[in-house]
Design a protein around this motif. Structure first.
Motif, short mmCIF file in Angstrom:
data_model
loop_
_atom_site.label_atom_id
_atom_site.label_comp_id
_atom_site.label_asym_id
_atom_site.label_seq_id
_atom_site.Cartn_x
_atom_site.Cartn_y
_atom_site.Cartn_z
N TYR A 5 0.86 -1.18 0.00
CA TYR A 5 0.00 0.00 0.00
C TYR A 5 0.90 1.24 0.00
O TYR A 5 1.87 1.30 0.75
CB TYR A 5 -0.91 0.00 1.23
CG TYR A 5 -1.67 -1.30 1.38
CD1 TYR A 5 -2.92 -1.48 0.82
CD2 TYR A 5 -1.09 -2.37 2.07
CE1 TYR A 5 -3.60 -2.68 0.94
CE2 TYR A 5 -1.76 -3.59 2.19
CZ TYR A 5 -3.01 -3.74 1.63
OH TYR A 5 -3.67 -4.94 1.74
N ALA A 71 -3.06 6.13 -1.66
CA ALA A 71 -3.80 7.27 -1.10
C ALA A 71 -2.89 8.48 -1.04
O ALA A 71 -1.68 8.35 -0.86
CB ALA A 71 -4.35 6.93 0.28
N ASP A 161 -12.18 14.62 -0.40
CA ASP A 161 -12.48 13.99 0.88
C ASP A 161 -12.98 15.04 1.88
O ASP A 161 -12.80 16.24 1.70
CB ASP A 161 -11.22 13.30 1.43
CG ASP A 161 -10.13 14.30 1.76
OD1 ASP A 161 -10.09 14.78 2.91
OD2 ASP A 161 -9.33 14.63 0.86
N SER A 197 -10.49 7.03 2.86
CA SER A 197 -10.39 5.56 2.68
C SER A 197 -11.43 5.00 1.72
O SER A 197 -11.46 3.81 1.46
CB SER A 197 -10.45 4.79 4.02
OG SER A 197 -11.76 4.69 4.52
N THR A 198 -12.28 5.88 1.12
CA THR A 198 -13.23 5.44 0.10
C THR A 198 -12.49 5.19 -1.22
O THR A 198 -11.69 6.01 -1.65
CB THR A 198 -14.31 6.51 -0.13
OG1 THR A 198 -14.98 6.77 1.11
CG2 THR A 198 -15.31 6.07 -1.18
N VAL A 220 -7.54 5.57 -3.42
CA VAL A 220 -8.35 5.71 -2.21
C VAL A 220 -8.31 7.17 -1.75
O VAL A 220 -7.24 7.79 -1.75
CB VAL A 220 -7.79 4.78 -1.10
CG1 VAL A 220 -8.45 5.06 0.23
CG2 VAL A 220 -7.99 3.32 -1.50
N GLY A 222 -7.84 10.30 0.38
CA GLY A 222 -6.94 10.52 1.50
C GLY A 222 -7.45 11.58 2.46
O GLY A 222 -8.64 11.64 2.78
N ILE A 413 -4.20 4.75 5.37
CA ILE A 413 -5.52 5.01 4.78
C ILE A 413 -5.72 4.14 3.54
O ILE A 413 -6.79 3.55 3.34
CB ILE A 413 -5.66 6.49 4.42
CG1 ILE A 413 -5.69 7.36 5.69
CG2 ILE A 413 -6.91 6.74 3.58
CD1 ILE A 413 -5.69 8.84 5.43
N ALA A 414 -4.66 4.01 2.72
CA ALA A 414 -4.75 3.17 1.54
C ALA A 414 -5.05 1.72 1.93
O ALA A 414 -5.78 1.00 1.22
CB ALA A 414 -3.44 3.24 0.74
N LYS A 415 -4.53 1.31 3.06
CA LYS A 415 -4.74 -0.06 3.55
C LYS A 415 -6.12 -0.23 4.19
O LYS A 415 -6.55 -1.35 4.50
CB LYS A 415 -3.65 -0.42 4.55
CG LYS A 415 -3.62 -1.88 5.00
CD LYS A 415 -2.41 -2.15 5.89
CE LYS A 415 -2.39 -3.62 6.33
NZ LYS A 415 -3.51 -3.93 7.27
N GLY A 416 -6.82 0.89 4.41
CA GLY A 416 -8.16 0.82 5.01
C GLY A 416 -8.13 0.79 6.51
O GLY A 416 -9.09 0.28 7.14
N GLN A 417 -7.09 1.35 7.11
CA GLN A 417 -6.96 1.32 8.57
C GLN A 417 -7.72 2.46 9.24
O GLN A 417 -7.70 2.57 10.46
CB GLN A 417 -5.49 1.39 8.97
CG GLN A 417 -4.67 0.20 8.58
CD GLN A 417 -5.19 -1.10 9.19
OE1 GLN A 417 -5.70 -1.97 8.50
NE2 GLN A 417 -5.05 -1.22 10.50
#
Length: 418
Positions: A5, A71, A161, A197-198, A220, A222, A413-417
């Motif tokens: 990511y 992201a 965002d 993260s969307t 994604v 950011g 964020i790219a990883k969805g954390q």
């Protein structure tokens, strides 16, 4: 192959990208300076070129991984306008560009007091300024700095965002562009807003070929650079706080509800279903550097006796403070000055620690949760003497974060954390 990511952090002076693996370990990083003659007005194409070059250097280090998502974080309030095809019609007016004074006064007459659109440096004020001074088409698009990079990566035009959109007038409580904004500009110019993260698209086919990628990573949404840096520290629960000791002193506290007290310099950003409540003081590293260079700061810090009494200072470089006291007439208090420079530095450190403590107390008094822990980012984080003085003044848990880079937060964020 395991997933990787990438987080991209783009500021005023340069770009840094970090790739992490599934376990959030750093695979590789690369950074480059941004060659610009102006800090307040910059060429959007130059921004994209430096991002593209940074990625071209970073991605080859990820050849053993499948890059799953990318992201971007960037500076808050930095905007440009493009045509319907995404071609820039204006330069990027950076976060600190304050020429839109006339436009900000118009906004002040219309916008609710809690809106992030107030002030000459807001994204909305800059948009109205650009509309007046450039020939813009009726189907133009306002883009924030991060939106511009996402578009060039392959995302659709006109997506932003919630955090970057705050200073353009976005309502983070009702999660929409407010009706009052139509008195200032056409809502059709403003981007569609999504949560950080969307997934907003995929890396373009041309860039996949350029970077020799067999599959296209997701793009994604950011956030801003300061929020990405907070995410990087691992702060994620109610009561976690982050102090940024950079040129200025900025505090942020994770809260279960927003607080807007613009008359006291208190503002809030969304962080998922939580909120970041905070404020920024004019004290900080810029004051220290006015009196001492880096070598002197290091040497004198080692000579400070923590139990020695020092004068009561309020360190500022010039008249005026934003938070925890919002007083444009507040004078610096840096006298009497001891003959011993170490004592003078000690007094400034202690004065700044008192301001930090007062800042967090101001947030609690305004209704935020109590501070449970403090993480520190920024250049001042490495000064152990300053840290010890802060812990004397503010007896809560101080946590040393493993990561503080905004690019690392963007990678999370790219990883969805988030």
């Amino acid at each position: 192959m395991t997933n990787a990511y990438i987080g991209i952090d783009l500021g005023t002076s340069g770009c840094r990208a970090i790739a992490i693996d599934q376990q959030q370990n750093i695979i590789a990083s690369h950074q480059e300076a941004l060659d610009s003659s102006s800090n307040t007005e910059q060429d959007p194409n130059t921004h994209w070129q430096v991002v593209e070059h940074v990625l071209s250097k970073l991605i080859p280090h990820c050849h053993q991984y499948t890059i799953s998502a990318i992201a971007v974080d960037a500076t808050s309030g930095s905007v440009l306008v493009t045509d319907n095809q995404g071609q820039p019609l204006t330069p990027i007016l950076m976060y600190n560009d304050s020429r839109a004074i006339e436009q900000s006064q118009k906004i002040a007459d219309i916008a609710p007091i809690e809106s992030g659109a107030h002030g000459a440096t807001s994204g909305l004020a800059k948009l109205v300024y650009l509309q007046k001074h450039y020939k813009l088409t009726s189907n133009s698009h306002l883009l924030h700095q991060a939106d511009w990079i996402n578009f060039n990566l392959g995302a659709p035009l006109g997506i932003s965002d919630e955090n970057n959109a705050l200073k353009s007038g976005y309502d983070p409580i009702n999660r929409c562009w407010p009706e009052w904004i139509e008195k200032v500009t056409a809502i059709s110019l403003l981007p569609h807003i999504v949560q950080p993260s969307t997934v907003i698209g995929k890396l373009s086919k041309a860039l996949c070929e350029k970077f020799k990628l067999n599959s296209a990573p997701h793009l994604v949404a950011g956030t801003t650079d300061s929020i990405a840096a907070l995410i990087a520290t691992g702060a994620n629960t109610i009561g976690d706080a982050v102090t940024s000791l950079g040129s200025t002193l900025v505090v942020k506290l994770i809260s279960d509800k927003p607080i807007f007290l613009p008359q006291q310099g208190v503002y809030s950003h969304r962080l998922g279903e939580q909120w970041l409540v905070g404020g920024a003081s004019n004290t900080g590293g810029a004051v220290l550097k006015h009196y001492f260079d880096s070598d002197e700061l290091q040497r004198l810090s080692g000579l400070i006796s923590l139990n020695h009494s020092v004068p009561d200072y309020y360190p500022l470089n010039s008249k005026g403070e934003r938070f925890p006291i919002n007083d444009p007439e507040l004078e610096p208090r840096l006298s009497p000055r001891p003959t011993n420079d170490a004592e003078f530095l000690h007094g400034m450190f202690k004065g700044m620690a008192n301001i930090e403590q007062q800042a967090y107390q101001a947030l609690v008094d305004a209704g935020s949760p109590a501070v449970k822990s403090i993480r520190t980012v920024g250049g001042g984080a490495v000064n152990q003497t300053w840290q010890a003085i802060r812990q004397q003044i503010n007896p809560v848990l101080f946590i040393k974060p493993e990561h503080t880079e905004a690019a690392y937060g963007a990678a999370l964020i790219a990883k969805g954390q988030v």
